[in-house]
Structures are given as structure tokens and as C-alpha cells.
Motif scaffolding. Structure first.
Motif, mmCIF file in Angstrom:
data_model
loop_
_atom_site.group_PDB
_atom_site.id
_atom_site.type_symbol
_atom_site.label_atom_id
_atom_site.label_comp_id
_atom_site.label_asym_id
_atom_site.label_seq_id
_atom_site.Cartn_x
_atom_site.Cartn_y
_atom_site.Cartn_z
ATOM 1 N N MET A 172 0.795 -1.219 0.000
ATOM 2 C CA MET A 172 0.000 0.000 0.000
ATOM 3 C C MET A 172 0.836 1.281 0.000
ATOM 4 O O MET A 172 0.376 2.316 -0.460
ATOM 5 N N HIS A 173 2.047 1.226 0.525
ATOM 6 C CA HIS A 173 2.799 2.476 0.714
ATOM 7 C C HIS A 173 4.120 2.572 -0.036
ATOM 8 O O HIS A 173 4.647 3.673 -0.181
ATOM 9 N N LEU A 174 4.695 1.430 -0.418
ATOM 10 C CA LEU A 174 6.054 1.477 -0.967
ATOM 11 C C LEU A 174 6.137 1.058 -2.428
ATOM 12 O O LEU A 174 5.327 0.278 -2.914
ATOM 13 N N GLY A 175 7.179 1.604 -3.082
ATOM 14 C CA GLY A 175 7.523 1.152 -4.423
ATOM 15 C C GLY A 175 9.004 0.827 -4.415
ATOM 16 O O GLY A 175 9.774 1.473 -3.706
ATOM 17 N N PHE A 176 9.395 -0.220 -5.153
ATOM 18 C CA PHE A 176 10.805 -0.614 -5.189
ATOM 19 C C PHE A 176 11.345 -0.577 -6.619
ATOM 20 O O PHE A 176 10.658 -0.996 -7.558
ATOM 21 N N VAL A 177 12.581 -0.094 -6.739
ATOM 22 C CA VAL A 177 13.298 -0.223 -8.018
ATOM 23 C C VAL A 177 14.654 -0.835 -7.671
ATOM 24 O O VAL A 177 15.374 -0.287 -6.828
ATOM 25 N N PHE A 178 14.941 -1.958 -8.307
ATOM 26 C CA PHE A 178 16.192 -2.643 -7.974
ATOM 27 C C PHE A 178 17.215 -2.473 -9.093
ATOM 28 O O PHE A 178 16.877 -2.120 -10.223
ATOM 29 N N PRO B 123 19.693 2.064 -9.139
ATOM 30 C CA PRO B 123 18.785 1.893 -10.290
ATOM 31 C C PRO B 123 19.461 2.107 -11.641
ATOM 32 O O PRO B 123 18.957 1.627 -12.657
ATOM 33 N N THR B 124 20.593 2.826 -11.645
ATOM 34 C CA THR B 124 21.223 3.115 -12.944
ATOM 35 C C THR B 124 22.469 2.265 -13.188
ATOM 36 O O THR B 124 23.139 2.426 -14.197
ATOM 37 N N ALA B 125 22.749 1.356 -12.251
ATOM 38 C CA ALA B 125 24.030 0.631 -12.327
ATOM 39 C C ALA B 125 24.191 -0.166 -13.609
ATOM 40 O O ALA B 125 25.306 -0.309 -14.119
ATOM 41 N N MET C 284 5.763 3.267 -9.332
ATOM 42 C CA MET C 284 5.037 4.532 -9.169
ATOM 43 C C MET C 284 3.529 4.412 -9.343
ATOM 44 O O MET C 284 2.767 5.208 -8.781
ATOM 45 N N VAL C 285 3.112 3.444 -10.141
ATOM 46 C CA VAL C 285 1.730 3.458 -10.651
ATOM 47 C C VAL C 285 0.658 3.343 -9.568
ATOM 48 O O VAL C 285 -0.436 3.881 -9.699
ATOM 49 N N SER C 286 0.986 2.630 -8.474
ATOM 50 C CA SER C 286 -0.055 2.412 -7.466
ATOM 51 C C SER C 286 -0.125 3.567 -6.463
ATOM 52 O O SER C 286 -0.834 3.473 -5.461
ATOM 53 N N GLY C 287 0.654 4.633 -6.720
ATOM 54 C CA GLY C 287 0.600 5.813 -5.851
ATOM 55 C C GLY C 287 1.235 5.609 -4.502
ATOM 56 O O GLY C 287 0.612 5.932 -3.476
ATOM 57 N N PRO C 288 2.475 5.087 -4.431
ATOM 58 C CA PRO C 288 3.115 4.900 -3.124
ATOM 59 C C PRO C 288 3.549 6.251 -2.544
ATOM 60 O O PRO C 288 3.728 7.214 -3.289
ATOM 61 N N SER C 289 3.735 6.271 -1.233
ATOM 62 C CA SER C 289 4.230 7.515 -0.646
ATOM 63 C C SER C 289 5.756 7.528 -0.646
ATOM 64 O O SER C 289 6.361 8.575 -0.500
ATOM 65 N N LEU C 290 6.364 6.343 -0.805
ATOM 66 C CA LEU C 290 7.822 6.254 -0.740
ATOM 67 C C LEU C 290 8.332 5.256 -1.784
ATOM 68 O O LEU C 290 7.803 4.144 -1.884
ATOM 69 N N VAL C 291 9.334 5.682 -2.563
ATOM 70 C CA VAL C 291 9.961 4.756 -3.508
ATOM 71 C C VAL C 291 11.404 4.536 -3.070
ATOM 72 O O VAL C 291 12.138 5.495 -2.819
ATOM 73 N N ILE D 182 17.304 6.796 -2.730
ATOM 74 C CA ILE D 182 18.056 6.040 -3.734
ATOM 75 C C ILE D 182 19.443 5.714 -3.181
ATOM 76 O O ILE D 182 20.159 6.619 -2.734
ATOM 77 N N ALA D 183 19.781 4.428 -3.200
ATOM 78 C CA ALA D 183 21.140 4.038 -2.799
ATOM 79 C C ALA D 183 21.987 3.945 -4.062
ATOM 80 O O ALA D 183 21.580 3.306 -5.035
ATOM 81 N N THR D 184 23.141 4.610 -4.051
ATOM 82 C CA THR D 184 23.988 4.591 -5.249
ATOM 83 C C THR D 184 25.426 4.946 -4.912
ATOM 84 O O THR D 184 25.710 5.490 -3.831
ATOM 85 N N HIS D 185 26.324 4.599 -5.833
ATOM 86 C CA HIS D 185 27.676 5.141 -5.691
ATOM 87 C C HIS D 185 28.041 5.883 -6.975
ATOM 88 O O HIS D 185 29.196 6.157 -7.245
ATOM 89 N N GLU D 186 27.012 6.202 -7.775
ATOM 90 C CA GLU D 186 27.267 6.887 -9.046
ATOM 91 C C GLU D 186 27.078 8.401 -8.887
ATOM 92 O O GLU D 186 26.063 8.849 -8.331
ATOM 93 N N GLN D 187 28.016 9.134 -9.409
ATOM 94 C CA GLN D 187 27.987 10.593 -9.281
ATOM 95 C C GLN D 187 26.754 11.184 -9.960
ATOM 96 O O GLN D 187 26.148 12.119 -9.468
ATOM 97 N N LEU D 188 26.411 10.608 -11.092
ATOM 98 C CA LEU D 188 25.258 11.100 -11.858
ATOM 99 C C LEU D 188 23.998 11.144 -10.989
ATOM 100 O O LEU D 188 23.253 12.129 -11.003
ATOM 101 N N VAL D 189 23.781 10.076 -10.213
ATOM 102 C CA VAL D 189 22.593 10.003 -9.348
ATOM 103 C C VAL D 189 22.720 11.031 -8.216
ATOM 104 O O VAL D 189 21.769 11.742 -7.885
#
Lengths: 229, 410
Positions: free
Chosen positions: A86-92, A171-173, A159-166, A200-207
Motif C-alpha cells: 500500500m505504501h512502498l515502491g521498489f526499483v532494484f 537503479p542506474t548501475a 510509481m503506478v499504485s501511488g506509493p508515498s515512498l519509492v 536512492i542508494a547509489t555510488h554513481e555521481q550522476l545520481v
């Protein structure tokens, strides 16, 4: 300001045979609603662990986590499943689409679990697939899409289900810089247009460059927490 | 669980089943072969059992026999009984009984001019015997007896060969009469009969009932009354009525008259059950292995489902539904194959190569498979229910994974 995520004294240790690894130690964190936060740090710094704990994918060994006003650390597996639904969205990092479903079905998946009726589901899926630039590719299965297209489907699904937190983990690795840029623009658009909180967890400068707030971790501790713009 | 979710479950289960065609094909073949062998073997065994029961019932036993007390232990003229009285005749002509007849049946010796043999002399009422026992249809040479007063005899083909006699020749029958005196009489062979079993052809000699009564000086007395009921499975009512009208007589159903046959039927059924379980066990290893492989291969995906908010119960249902889908397809394939096999054997399965052994067991050399709804349902239910039970472990393994362990596994 209304807080979406609150962590207090959060810690996590892993035990592998006789070796105990302190993945997180005494994390205190507040993430307001609508924020766009980037967790950065070297490998093993605890970025993914923190993301997993916030998302209820793993249980902390100490401390408290509150997401959307609910204590995640006290929930059962079934309650966690409902909270994520109901509240979360994940991008791996590794796209993580369901291989036997088409792009549209992948996007509809969470809404279907939520029990949304078919007509509304279809309309929302069509609209968001257009937003992420995948019109015409709705009926392709993941194996028939490029890496960038798959990641866009994953973002659309998150995103589609309207989460409050993603929550997005690297995601760009697996994307080239052009696709990475496109994906981040898309996330920024969702964040600004719909007020969805992103961590967003990342080690990329772009992000990191796209984040409004940059939190650096090292050896399981927050070493800096800066607003960028 | 809402209709929407059931549809989602089914979509996922169906597509996952066909994700690895080769593996699904192998397990489908295993299930189909298993159920095919269960149903086909059950039909062949059921056919054998039914044939054996019918042979015995046809072979003078009938569904119920009435004797004087003591006759079954010592079947001699002393243990004869009067013909049925009016109350019993009323029951015998009632709705429960399809055919009945009275007989004289005693041990005797038959002799030709060359050989002699111990037999059972059976005096019958030829008309009443039609539809009750095999003899009316079994005469293949000469003629059937014409009346209860017919002085001819019917011999089995093997007995004719043993006595080195033939149609139209005379034989002598010898037994003891009611005064324990030797009673003998010459008879002309008017008919030769063929039976399913050699023992029947060598064991019985038939003549008219009145002729036998006269020879044994029995008067109107008879040795036995046999009947065939309208429903073999429901003899209770007619048994009760007979006991009520003839309390002093020994009235027994075929299950008591042929205990060895009943034991054989039970043995067949136990063998079938053992076969069912053996086939299922072999099949279940394949099923569990396949499902476990499918679950382990999709560990990441299962973690993803959990991350997206799928509850453990939903995951469990999904794996079980996959298993159910494979089982159902396998069962349909197996049942269709079994039906086709049994249909192709409608003219009988010729086992004449093993005829001697089969005959010893009272089975004809041509077996007509018989599909029994209860056997088909039992086999299918066994595979379905135990198949689902066997799938619970892989399903449970899938549902109890911690999402992060699953999703971070490469």
C-alpha cells in the motif's frame, strides 16, 4: 514538516559462521514527505541494508523504523507485505521484472494485488507507460525489452499504485549514461509532479548530482547529510 | 482472496508451468504414464475379477443358494429337501429375483465302455436353468435338454475326450439312492458343452431333474435351489424374505458359498491399492523435485513478489496452483490414454499363452477390461490429493523465505 521515514538508533548485524559484521550502527534519520534523498558510500557502507530495513525486506537487530506513521520493526511478515503493497515502491539494480508477464502486466501487478478494478488498472498502466516513453511496447515481455526499457517499466511499476515512498537500489548501475540520465529525469518528474518521496542508494555521481539531499555512509554510520539545492 | 487475485494467481501459475517446456513435459509424461498405468491395470484387474465372479456365479452357484442343513458339508441324497412351498415360490416370483431353479446335485461316477470318472450329477429343469447358469448356452454339439424328464445327458467336451465317447453313445451313471443302495442307469449323450474352464467340462454331467429324482428315488425332493437376483450388490432384501419363509433351511449368498473367490477379490483389490501407492510414490519424487527446482530457480522472483507486497499465503497458493495445474493436465492426458487403451481392448486381451495358469485361478484366457468409476476416481483422487500434499513442501519453502535473502541471491 511531515516525516515519511523516521529511523532511531537503527542497527543491523549479520553473522556468517563465527564472523559478526556490523552493517549498520546507530542510524538516526528523518526523511520528510516529498524528499529526494541519495544514500552514497563505498561498497559495504550499509546503503542497501538501510534501504532494505526501511522497506521491511529485512529486520533490524536494534532501533526503530517508522514509515508513513507505522512502526515497521514491530510488524509481522503479513503486515509488512500489506505495508509494502500500500505504501512502498521498489526499483532494484537488476530490473527485477516478472519474466512471464508483459510490460503492461508487470505495471498492473501491484494494482492487481491491491484489488483495483480492471478498467482503472488498465487506464493507469497505459498512462504511466506513456509517461515513461514505452507506448507501443506494452505487450512485450521483459526478455524482449532493452535494459533501459526494463528499468523504466520497473519505475512505472513502482510509481503506478501511488506509493508515498519509492526505494531504489542502484537503479542506474546496469544502464548506459543516456538511459541513466533519462531514468533519473523520470524519477525527478515523479517526485516533483506527484510528491513521492525517493530514497536512492547509489555510488554513481550522476545520481548524486540529481539528489536534493545527499547522505554519505561509511562502515554502517552516517558520516554526512547535506542538502544540495 | 478476491476474484482479481485468483485470476492473477492463475495467470502466473499457468505461464510458469510453460516456462520450462522440457521439464514440464517430463513431469506431465510421468503423471500421465502413472495414471494411465493405474487406470488401465485397474480396468484389466477389475475385468479379471468380474469375469471370475461371473464365471463362478454362472457355473451353477447363482447369487443365492438354498439347501437342506448339512448339504454343503456332505452333498449326498440324504441331505435333500422338499421342493419350495407356496410362500417361497411367491418370494421367488417376486420383484427381487430374475431367475431361479431347483436341482438334484449329487456325487456320481460316469462310465463309458472304455473309461470312468468321478463327476457331479446335476438334474436340472432345462427351461428354468436358462438365464440362471451357463449350461443352456454352452451346448455346442448335439442339443440342450428338452424337459425335466429328458433322459439324455450333457457332457463336457473334455469329459467326452477322457471317456473316449461321443455324441449319441451311451454312458452309465452311478450313485447312491436314498436307501444307500447303488443306483445306476444308462443315458445317451445328447449334447456336448464347452465351458470356460476345463474343470467345469470334466466335473459336471447334466440330465433332467425328474430323471435324476427317479434314479435316486428322491421323490419330489431336491438337492438345491439356486437363484439370480436383479442386483448382485443388493441381496439383503431377498435373503431376508427367504429366511423368513424357510427358517429351517441353509440359505447363503454367493459370498458365503465361495469364500475363496471373495478372498481372491480382496487380494486383487489390495494388489491394486499397493500398485497405486507404488506408482504414486515414483511419480511424487518427480513432482516434488520439479517443483523444488522451479522454486529454487525463481528465488529472486519470489523475493520480488514479497517486496511488491505479495503475502506469504498468496505465494503458497501460487506454487500449489502451479502444481495443481500440472497435475490436472497430467491426469487428463493419462485418463484419455487409459480410455483409449481400454477401448482398444474392447474385444478382449488375449492371454492364451498363460491360459493354463489362468484357468487354475478360475480366470478365462481372454480378459475384457472393465472400467469402474470407483477405481478411476480413487486413482485420480490419490494422485491429486497426494500430489498437492507433496507440493506443500516446495510451496512452504517458497513462502517462508525472507524477502531480502531471496532478492539479493544471485
Amino acid at each position: 514538516m511531515e516525516q515519511n521515514v523516521i529511523c532511531r538508533g537503527l542497527s543491523k548485524t549479520y553473522q556468517q559462521d563465527a564472523i559478526i559484521v556490523q552493517a549498520l550502527s546507530g542510524i538516526d534519520l528523518d526523511v520528510p514527505k516529498g524528499d529526494f534523498v541519495c544514500l552514497s558510500g563505498p561498497s559495504g557502507s550499509g546503503k542497501t541494508t538501510l534501504l532494505n530495513l526501511v522497506g521491511g525486506l529485512d529486520a533490524p537487530t536494534g532501533g526503530e523504523i517508522t514509515v508513513a506513521g507505522q512502526r515497521v520493526d514491530l510488524m509481522s511478515q503479513a503486515q509488512l507485505a500489506t505495508m509494502r503493497l500500500m505504501h512502498l515502491g521498489f526499483v532494484f539494480q537488476a530490473y527485477n521484472l516478472i519474466p512471464v508477464l508483459t510490460a503492461r502486466e508487470n505495471v498492473e501487478f501491484v494494482m492487481q494485488l491491491q484489488g483495483m478494478d480492471r478498467k482503472e488498472r488498465r487506464a493507469r498502466a497505459r498512462a504511466i507507460l506513456e509517461d515513461v516513453g514505452l507506448e507501443g511496447l506494452e505487450n512485450r515481455r521483459p526478455a524482449q525489452l532493452s535494459g533501459g526499457q526494463q528499468q523504466r517499466v520497473a519505475v512505472a511499476r513502482a510509481m503506478v499504485s501511488g506509493p508515498s515512498l519509492v526505494l531504489a537500489d542502484e537503479p542506474t548501475a546496469n544502464l548506459d549514461s543516456r538511459n541513466g540520465e533519462m531514468l533519473l529525469e523520470l524519477m525527478r518528474k515523479m517526485n516533483e509532479g506527484r510528491g513521492v518521496t525517493f530514497i536512492i542508494a547509489t555510488h554513481e555521481q550522476l545520481v548524486m548530482d540529481h539528489a536534493r539531499r545527499l547522505i554519505r555512509l561509511h562502515d554502517g554510520r552516517i558520516v554526512s547529510d547535506e542538502l544540495q539545492r | 482472496m478476491s476474484t482479481l487475485n485468483v485470476r492473477l494467481l492463475y495467470t502466473l501459475a499457468w505461464r510458469n508451468v510453460w516456462r520450462n517446456h522440457r521439464r514440464t513435459f517430463v513431469i506431465l509424461v510421468a503423471i500421465a504414464f502413472g495414471i494411465w498405468s493405474m487406470v488401465t491395470l485397474a480396468a484389466i484387474m477389475r475385468g479379471m475379477i468380474e469375469q471370475q465372479v461371473r464365471n463362478v456365479i454362472n457355473n451353477l452357484t447363482g447369487h443365492i443358494q438354498v439347501h437342506a442343513v448339512g448339504y454343503r458339508d456332505d452333498p449326498v441324497v440324504d441331505n435333500s429337501m422338499p421342493p419350495p412351498g407356496p410362500h417361497m415360490v411367491e418370494v421367488l416370483r417376486g420383484e427381487h429375483v430374475r431367475a431361479w431353479s431347483t436341482r438334484v446335485r449329487v456325487p456320481a461316477v460316469v462310465a463309458s465302455e472304455r473309461e470312468s470318472a468321478g463327476v457331479t450329477l446335476v438334474g436340472i429343469d432345462p427351461e428354468a436353468e436358462q438365464g440362471l447358469s451357463f449350461i443352456a448356452e454352452a451346448v455346442t454339439e448335439g442339443r440342450y435338454l428338452e424337459s425335466s424328464g429328458d433322459c439324455g445327458v450333457l457332457l463336457g467336451r473334455k469329459l467326452v475326450e477322457r471317456l473316449e465317447t461321443s455324441l449319441g453313445k451311451r454312458v452309465v451313471l452311478m450313485s447312491q439312492d436314498v436307501d444307500n443302495e447303488i443306483a445306476d442307469r444308462g443315458f445317451r449323450v445328447v449334447g456336448v458343452f464347452d465351458a470356460n474352464m476345463e474343470a467345469t467340462e470334466t466335473g459336471y454331467v447334466f440330465t433332467g431333474r425328474s430323471v435324476a429324482q427317479e434314479m435316486l428315488r428322491l421323490g419330489e425332493n431336491i438337492s438345491e435351489l439356486a437363484l439370480v437376483a436383479r442386483d448382485r450388490q443388493d441381496l439383503g432384501a431377498v435373503l431376508q424374505l427367504l429366511v423368513r419363509v424357510a427358517p429351517g433351511l441353509d440359505i447363503q449368498p454367493w459370498t458365503k458359498l465361495e469364500p475363496l473367490l471373495v478372498l481372491t477379490v480382496k487380494m486383487y483389490e489390495a494388489t491394486m491399492l499397493i500398485w497405486f501407492v507404488v506408482v504414486f510414490l515414483a511419480m511424487s519424487f518427480g513432482l516434488v523435485n520439479t517443483l523444488l527446482m522451479a522454486v529454487f530457480e525463481r528465488t529472486r522472483e519470489i523475493g520480488l513478489f514479497q517486496a511488491l507486497g505479495m503475502r506469504p499465503g498468496f505465494l503458497l497458493s501460487q506454487v500449489l496452483l502451479e502444481s495443481l495445474t500440472v497435475l490436472m493436465i497430467g491426469l487428463v492426458m493419462g485418463n484419455v490414454l487409459a480410455w483409449a487403451t481400454i477401448a482398444s481392448l474392447a474385444d478382449g486381451l488375449n492371454l492364451s499363452a498363460f491360459a493354463e495358469g489362468l484357468e487354475w485361478a478360475g480366470i478365462s484366457s481372454v480378459i475384457y477390461p472393465l472400467i469402474s468409476a470407483s477405481d478411476v476416481i480413487s486413482a485420480n483422487l490419490l494422485v491429486l490429493v497426494l500430489g498437492i500434499v507433496a507440493s506443500l513442501y516446495p510451496a512452504w519453502r517458497a513462502a517462508r523465505r525472507v524477502p531480502v535473502e531471496a532478492i539479493t541471491r544471485i
